[in-house]
Design a protein around this motif. Sequence first.
Motif, short mmCIF file in Angstrom:
data_model
loop_
_atom_site.label_atom_id
_atom_site.label_comp_id
_atom_site.label_asym_id
_atom_site.label_seq_id
_atom_site.Cartn_x
_atom_site.Cartn_y
_atom_site.Cartn_z
N VAL A 251 0.84 -1.20 0.00
CA VAL A 251 0.00 0.00 0.00
C VAL A 251 0.87 1.25 0.00
N ASP A 252 0.53 2.18 -0.87
CA ASP A 252 1.24 3.45 -0.95
C ASP A 252 1.24 4.11 0.44
N PRO A 253 2.42 4.52 0.93
CA PRO A 253 2.48 5.12 2.27
C PRO A 253 1.66 6.40 2.41
N GLY A 254 1.29 7.03 1.28
CA GLY A 254 0.48 8.24 1.33
C GLY A 254 -1.01 7.97 1.36
N ALA A 255 -1.41 6.71 1.30
CA ALA A 255 -2.84 6.39 1.32
C ALA A 255 -3.45 6.81 2.65
N GLU A 256 -4.66 7.38 2.57
CA GLU A 256 -5.37 7.83 3.76
C GLU A 256 -6.54 6.92 4.12
N LEU A 257 -6.91 6.05 3.18
CA LEU A 257 -8.07 5.19 3.35
C LEU A 257 -7.90 3.99 2.40
N LEU B 138 -26.99 -0.93 0.15
CA LEU B 138 -26.73 0.34 0.82
C LEU B 138 -27.99 1.19 0.93
N PRO B 139 -28.21 1.82 2.09
CA PRO B 139 -29.35 2.72 2.22
C PRO B 139 -29.12 4.07 1.52
N ARG B 140 -27.84 4.47 1.41
CA ARG B 140 -27.48 5.74 0.76
C ARG B 140 -26.30 5.48 -0.16
N VAL B 141 -26.47 5.83 -1.43
CA VAL B 141 -25.45 5.51 -2.44
C VAL B 141 -24.86 6.80 -3.01
N ALA B 142 -23.54 6.91 -2.95
CA ALA B 142 -22.84 8.08 -3.51
C ALA B 142 -22.63 7.93 -5.00
N GLU C 151 -22.59 6.52 0.58
CA GLU C 151 -22.52 7.96 0.72
C GLU C 151 -21.82 8.34 2.04
N GLY C 152 -21.00 9.38 1.98
CA GLY C 152 -20.41 9.94 3.19
C GLY C 152 -19.19 9.23 3.75
N VAL C 153 -18.53 8.36 2.96
CA VAL C 153 -17.38 7.63 3.50
C VAL C 153 -16.04 8.08 2.90
N VAL C 154 -16.07 8.84 1.82
CA VAL C 154 -14.83 9.37 1.25
C VAL C 154 -14.98 10.87 1.06
N GLU C 155 -13.85 11.55 1.04
CA GLU C 155 -13.82 12.99 0.85
C GLU C 155 -13.12 13.30 -0.46
N PRO C 156 -13.59 14.28 -1.22
CA PRO C 156 -12.87 14.68 -2.44
C PRO C 156 -11.41 14.99 -2.11
N GLY C 157 -10.52 14.52 -2.97
CA GLY C 157 -9.09 14.74 -2.78
C GLY C 157 -8.41 13.69 -1.91
#
Length: 172
Positions: A47-53, A85-89, A107-113
């Motif tokens: 895994v890339d060390p810069g990965a946040e998620l 899923l109850p909410r789909v992004a 929905e709501g589990v990742v952030e842009p960028g």
Amino acid sequence: MELDKALDLIADVPDFPEPGVLFRDLSPLFADAAGFKAVTDALAATVDPGAELLAGVEARGFLLAAAVGYSLGLGVALIRKPGKLPRVAGRVGYTLEYGTATVELPEGVVEPGQRVAVLDDVLATGGTVAATCKLLEDVKVQVTGVSVVMELEALDGRSVLEGRRVEALRVC
């Protein structure tokens, strides 16, 4: 346990889910504590060390991403099959070696960028992983790479992931 021995625990199941398909069953690997630890540690190292998620693809990718996420102190976004899923992004359809499928992002589990690494069990035709990457990129996430336990080289899944960093613990 050494990695090669752990990977040897994966069972080949011919003609599943339909005639002509050779299914790779990771169940014996997951059931072996030392083998599962060896694979988790090896995947974590890819895994890339810069990965946040991490993004884990349903269903075996969930197990792998959760274990690697715990190891690296990262959260996990669960990429689901439709209707779960109850909410789909977002959702993306794709072709498998034996049909079609769709993946959805909660929905709501990742952030842009956000920088996200994708984890799955097997890279076959690449459709599932490519759809997952597109799904994430559609919501403005940066995919840092793809890590899988096994790559089925004859199915040429890497070709649909051209330009992406792809790591496989075993290529066969």
